[in-house]
Design a protein around this motif. Structure first.
Motif, PDB file in Angstrom:
ATOM      1  N   MET A  88       0.814  -1.216   0.000  1.00 45.26           N
ATOM      2  CA  MET A  88       0.000   0.000   0.000  1.00 45.26           C
ATOM      3  C   MET A  88       0.844   1.261   0.000  1.00 45.26           C
ATOM      4  SD  MET A  88      -2.991   1.087   2.628  1.00 45.26           S
ATOM      5  CE  MET A  88      -3.788   2.684   2.489  1.00 45.26           C
ATOM      6  N   PHE A  89       1.948   1.249   0.731  1.00 41.48           N
ATOM      7  CA  PHE A  89       2.743   2.451   0.888  1.00 41.48           C
ATOM      8  C   PHE A  89       4.101   2.387   0.209  1.00 41.48           C
ATOM      9  CE2 PHE A  89       0.167   2.075   4.845  1.00 41.48           C
ATOM     10  CZ  PHE A  89      -0.718   3.119   4.566  1.00 41.48           C
ATOM     11  N   THR A  90       4.467   1.255  -0.375  1.00 39.75           N
ATOM     12  CA  THR A  90       5.782   1.102  -0.995  1.00 39.75           C
ATOM     13  C   THR A  90       5.659   0.435  -2.354  1.00 39.75           C
ATOM     14  OG1 THR A  90       6.768   0.824   1.208  1.00 39.75           O
ATOM     15  CG2 THR A  90       8.133   0.249  -0.679  1.00 39.75           C
ATOM     16  N   THR A  91       6.277   1.031  -3.353  1.00 43.62           N
ATOM     17  CA  THR A  91       6.341   0.433  -4.688  1.00 43.62           C
ATOM     18  C   THR A  91       7.582  -0.450  -4.765  1.00 43.62           C
ATOM     19  OG1 THR A  91       5.226   2.341  -5.675  1.00 43.62           O
ATOM     20  CG2 THR A  91       6.470   0.911  -7.161  1.00 43.62           C
ATOM     21  N   LYS A  92       7.393  -1.721  -5.159  1.00 46.99           N
ATOM     22  CA  LYS A  92       8.501  -2.674  -5.228  1.00 46.99           C
ATOM     23  C   LYS A  92       8.444  -3.390  -6.580  1.00 46.99           C
ATOM     24  CE  LYS A  92       8.002  -3.648  -0.269  1.00 46.99           C
ATOM     25  NZ  LYS A  92       7.748  -4.726   0.728  1.00 46.99           N
ATOM     26  N   VAL A  93       9.503  -3.303  -7.375  1.00 44.23           N
ATOM     27  CA  VAL A  93       9.525  -3.939  -8.690  1.00 44.23           C
ATOM     28  C   VAL A  93      10.849  -4.663  -8.910  1.00 44.23           C
ATOM     29  CG1 VAL A  93       7.915  -2.277  -9.723  1.00 44.23           C
ATOM     30  CG2 VAL A  93      10.369  -1.861  -9.832  1.00 44.23           C
ATOM     31  N   THR A  94      10.764  -5.746  -9.689  1.00 40.37           N
ATOM     32  CA  THR A  94      11.950  -6.504 -10.094  1.00 40.37           C
ATOM     33  C   THR A  94      11.841  -6.781 -11.586  1.00 40.37           C
ATOM     34  OG1 THR A  94      12.056  -7.580  -7.928  1.00 40.37           O
ATOM     35  CG2 THR A  94      13.330  -8.573  -9.715  1.00 40.37           C
ATOM     36  N   LEU A  95      12.924  -6.614 -12.311  1.00 36.53           N
ATOM     37  CA  LEU A  95      12.932  -6.857 -13.753  1.00 36.53           C
ATOM     38  C   LEU A  95      13.570  -8.215 -14.022  1.00 36.53           C
ATOM     39  CD1 LEU A  95      11.986  -5.095 -16.158  1.00 36.53           C
ATOM     40  CD2 LEU A  95      14.379  -4.641 -16.602  1.00 36.53           C
ATOM     41  N   VAL A  96      12.870  -9.063 -14.805  1.00 37.65           N
ATOM     42  CA  VAL A  96      13.356 -10.396 -15.142  1.00 37.65           C
ATOM     43  C   VAL A  96      13.453 -10.513 -16.665  1.00 37.65           C
ATOM     44  CG1 VAL A  96      12.910 -12.870 -14.985  1.00 37.65           C
ATOM     45  CG2 VAL A  96      12.292 -11.382 -13.073  1.00 37.65           C
ATOM     46  N   LEU A  97      14.556 -11.046 -17.162  1.00 35.28           N
ATOM     47  CA  LEU A  97      14.757 -11.267 -18.592  1.00 35.28           C
ATOM     48  C   LEU A  97      14.700 -12.766 -18.862  1.00 35.28           C
ATOM     49  CD1 LEU A  97      17.669  -8.757 -19.319  1.00 35.28           C
ATOM     50  CD2 LEU A  97      15.217  -8.412 -19.628  1.00 35.28           C
ATOM     51  N   THR A 119       3.227   7.402 -10.880  1.00 37.67           N
ATOM     52  CA  THR A 119       4.184   7.424 -11.988  1.00 37.67           C
ATOM     53  C   THR A 119       5.599   7.680 -11.485  1.00 37.67           C
ATOM     54  OG1 THR A 119       2.482   8.201 -13.531  1.00 37.67           O
ATOM     55  CG2 THR A 119       4.783   8.532 -14.170  1.00 37.67           C
ATOM     56  N   ALA A 120       5.736   8.664 -10.600  1.00 38.33           N
ATOM     57  CA  ALA A 120       7.062   8.964 -10.051  1.00 38.33           C
ATOM     58  C   ALA A 120       7.583   7.799  -9.210  1.00 38.33           C
ATOM     59  CB  ALA A 120       6.990  10.237  -9.208  1.00 38.33           C
ATOM     60  N   SER A 121       6.689   7.147  -8.470  1.00 40.39           N
ATOM     61  CA  SER A 121       7.113   6.042  -7.615  1.00 40.39           C
ATOM     62  C   SER A 121       7.614   4.863  -8.435  1.00 40.39           C
ATOM     63  CB  SER A 121       5.947   5.613  -6.717  1.00 40.39           C
ATOM     64  OG  SER A 121       6.343   4.579  -5.841  1.00 40.39           O
ATOM     65  N   TYR A 122       6.872   4.488  -9.508  1.00 36.44           N
ATOM     66  CA  TYR A 122       7.299   3.361 -10.345  1.00 36.44           C
ATOM     67  C   TYR A 122       8.584   3.695 -11.096  1.00 36.44           C
ATOM     68  CZ  TYR A 122       3.405   0.183  -9.593  1.00 36.44           C
ATOM     69  OH  TYR A 122       2.534  -0.711  -9.034  1.00 36.44           O
ATOM     70  N   ASN A 123       8.707   4.930 -11.569  1.00 40.47           N
ATOM     71  CA  ASN A 123       9.933   5.307 -12.283  1.00 40.47           C
ATOM     72  C   ASN A 123      11.149   5.229 -11.372  1.00 40.47           C
ATOM     73  OD1 ASN A 123       8.488   5.717 -14.575  1.00 40.47           O
ATOM     74  ND2 ASN A 123       8.653   7.930 -14.614  1.00 40.47           N
ATOM     75  N   GLU A 124      10.999   5.669 -10.110  1.00 41.84           N
ATOM     76  CA  GLU A 124      12.122   5.611  -9.181  1.00 41.84           C
ATOM     77  C   GLU A 124      12.484   4.152  -8.864  1.00 41.84           C
ATOM     78  OE1 GLU A 124      13.335   7.985  -5.217  1.00 41.84           O
ATOM     79  OE2 GLU A 124      11.550   6.725  -4.988  1.00 41.84           O
ATOM     80  N   ALA A 125      11.479   3.303  -8.639  1.00 44.89           N
ATOM     81  CA  ALA A 125      11.744   1.902  -8.326  1.00 44.89           C
ATOM     82  C   ALA A 125      12.402   1.187  -9.517  1.00 44.89           C
ATOM     83  CB  ALA A 125      10.449   1.196  -7.929  1.00 44.89           C
ATOM     84  N   ILE A 126      11.929   1.457 -10.727  1.00 46.03           N
ATOM     85  CA  ILE A 126      12.508   0.830 -11.927  1.00 46.03           C
ATOM     86  C   ILE A 126      13.958   1.281 -12.115  1.00 46.03           C
ATOM     87  CG2 ILE A 126      12.385   0.761 -14.444  1.00 46.03           C
ATOM     88  CD1 ILE A 126       9.314   0.878 -14.144  1.00 46.03           C
ATOM     89  N   ARG A 127      14.212   2.578 -11.881  1.00 50.65           N
ATOM     90  CA  ARG A 127      15.580   3.085 -12.043  1.00 50.65           C
ATOM     91  C   ARG A 127      16.535   2.401 -11.053  1.00 50.65           C
ATOM     92  NH1 ARG A 127      17.467   7.639 -14.391  1.00 50.65           N
ATOM     93  NH2 ARG A 127      15.370   8.511 -14.581  1.00 50.65           N
ATOM     94  N   LEU A 128      16.066   2.177  -9.825  1.00 47.80           N
ATOM     95  CA  LEU A 128      16.905   1.497  -8.837  1.00 47.80           C
ATOM     96  C   LEU A 128      17.148   0.038  -9.229  1.00 47.80           C
ATOM     97  CD1 LEU A 128      15.388   2.933  -5.529  1.00 47.80           C
ATOM     98  CD2 LEU A 128      17.603   3.464  -6.541  1.00 47.80           C
ATOM     99  N   ALA A 129      16.120  -0.620  -9.794  1.00 47.87           N
ATOM    100  CA  ALA A 129      16.301  -2.001 -10.239  1.00 47.87           C
ATOM    101  C   ALA A 129      17.321  -2.085 -11.363  1.00 47.87           C
ATOM    102  CB  ALA A 129      14.964  -2.587 -10.680  1.00 47.87           C
ATOM    103  N   PHE A 130      17.383  -1.046 -12.206  1.00 50.54           N
ATOM    104  CA  PHE A 130      18.287  -1.041 -13.356  1.00 50.54           C
ATOM    105  C   PHE A 130      19.751  -0.869 -12.960  1.00 50.54           C
ATOM    106  CE2 PHE A 130      15.201  -1.160 -16.681  1.00 50.54           C
ATOM    107  CZ  PHE A 130      15.920  -1.446 -17.824  1.00 50.54           C
ATOM    108  N   THR A 131      20.010  -0.558 -11.698  1.00 45.85           N
ATOM    109  CA  THR A 131      21.418  -0.465 -11.288  1.00 45.85           C
ATOM    110  C   THR A 131      22.131  -1.804 -11.451  1.00 45.85           C
ATOM    111  OG1 THR A 131      20.779  -0.908  -8.985  1.00 45.85           O
ATOM    112  CG2 THR A 131      20.945   1.402  -9.658  1.00 45.85           C
ATOM    113  N   SER A 132      21.378  -2.908 -11.430  1.00 47.31           N
ATOM    114  CA  SER A 132      21.986  -4.227 -11.664  1.00 47.31           C
ATOM    115  C   SER A 132      22.543  -4.330 -13.078  1.00 47.31           C
ATOM    116  CB  SER A 132      20.943  -5.329 -11.436  1.00 47.31           C
ATOM    117  OG  SER A 132      20.457  -5.318 -10.119  1.00 47.31           O
ATOM    118  N   LEU A 133      21.872  -3.705 -14.059  1.00 44.31           N
ATOM    119  CA  LEU A 133      22.320  -3.773 -15.450  1.00 44.31           C
ATOM    120  C   LEU A 133      23.395  -2.735 -15.758  1.00 44.31           C
ATOM    121  CD1 LEU A 133      18.832  -4.310 -17.086  1.00 44.31           C
ATOM    122  CD2 LEU A 133      20.728  -5.912 -17.196  1.00 44.31           C
TER     123      LEU A 133
END
Length: 321
Positions: A88-97, A119-133
């Motif tokens: 509810m209060f935290t956006t959490k995403v993981t990218l899988v290929l 929109t801002a929350s998902y963009n920030e979470a996705i950007r942090l996930a992309f640090t792996s790449l």
């Protein structure tokens, strides 16, 4: 110190293996709508992910705009999947290929954001996930195009075929001899050798016939999804009118935390009501459009009470915290 060195060694080994695997693939396929969302490019997830892949040196394409080379051989590319574990209060995403056989080739870390605007929350979470790449020095090696062709050998097939024919011939002669001897002893017994339909076969054909009989346009059932109007009645707990959607189910309103309460939004998202804390636990001052009242919980359900034309009105709410 030893533990730190071991951790760094494991991370380095993982990144090295991940880099080798990613280098085998030439393209990244980005869906226009991920499974976790209802609409295409919701919260700009698809466009932002494609942008970040391109920024990190990958050739990224939407799934309906593939180049001819990738269209003819999907194994040249990896499909991007966005796994959404948000609360509810935290956006959490993981990218899988995943490759063309749906095998996971690379998984990023989980990106998190507590921004309240989606929109801002998902963009920030996705950007942090992309640090792996960002730590992977990607360079296409062409390994995906070097797969060995499948070879089919017909060696010894002719010999086996001749052996099978000879065996079948002997079996047929033996069977004919047995049938002839049986017919001589008992003519009725010979009749019993005729193939008979099993009960299972009859049952399957019967079921197929039934399916074919009802599989007509006239027999199809369609659900009426046209919106229906709802009336609001006087507050009687046994006859409380519910806020319903077109399918008859109560609209789900999602609670977003405010400094002094919550705001309830629908799936649009549109703010439908605001709840302000009171001195009584489980009771809130509520405001919806031009109606002021109170919201409270009873028997595990939420209700909104307000006055309209001198009458006390009650509506049941479906709130997801």
């Amino acid at each position: 110190m030893k533990r730190l060195l071991l951790t760094l060694l494991l991370v380095s080994s993982y990144l090295g293996m991940a880099q080798t695997d990613l280098n085998d693939y030439k393209y990244i396929i980005v869906p226009k709508k991920f499974d976790s969302f209802k609409r295409e490019n919701q919260y700009q997830t698809s466009t932002f992910i494609k942008h970040l892949f391109t920024k990190n040196g990958f050739e990224a394409f939407y799934e309906d705009e593939l180049p001819m080379e990738l269209y003819e051989d999907r194994c040249l590319g990896l499909l991007a999947e966005l796994q959404d574990g948000s609360s509810m209060f935290t956006t959490k995403v993981t990218l899988v290929l995943k490759d063309c056989r749906s095998q996971e080739v690379f998984t990023t870390i989980q990106g998190k954001s507590r921004l309240k605007e989606y929109t801002a929350s998902y963009n920030e979470a996705i950007r942090l996930a992309f640090t792996s790449l960002e730590n992977v020095d990607y360079q296409y090696s062409g390994a995906a195009t070097k797969r060995e062709p499948i070879t089919v050998s017909f060696k010894n097939d002719v010999k086996k075929l001749e052996e099978n024919k000879e065996t079948d011939s002997k079996l047929n002669e033996s069977r004919d001899s047995m049938v002839q001897q049986k017919a001589t002893l008992d003519e009725q017994s010979y009749k019993d050798l005729r193939p008979v339909e099993s009960d299972i076969t009859k049952k399957v054909e019967s079921e197929q016939e039934k399916i074919q009989q009802v599989a007509t346009t006239e027999e199809q059932i369609y659900e009426n999804r046209q919106p229906v109007s709802s009336n609001v009645s006087k507050a009687d707990m046994n006859s409380t009118k519910k806020i319903s959607d077109v399918s008859g189910a109560i609209d789900i309103w999602y609670a977003q935390e405010l400094p002094n309460g919550y705001q309830l939004v629908d799936s649009t998202p549109k703010i439908r009501m605001k709840l302000f804390e009171s001195s009584v636990q489980g009771v809130y001052h509520a405001k919806m459009d031009n109606k002021d009242g109170m919201a409270y919980t009873k028997d595990g359900k939420w209700f909104f009470e307000y006055y309209e034309g001198g009458n006390l009105m009650t509506k049941e709410l479906n709130i997801k915290f």
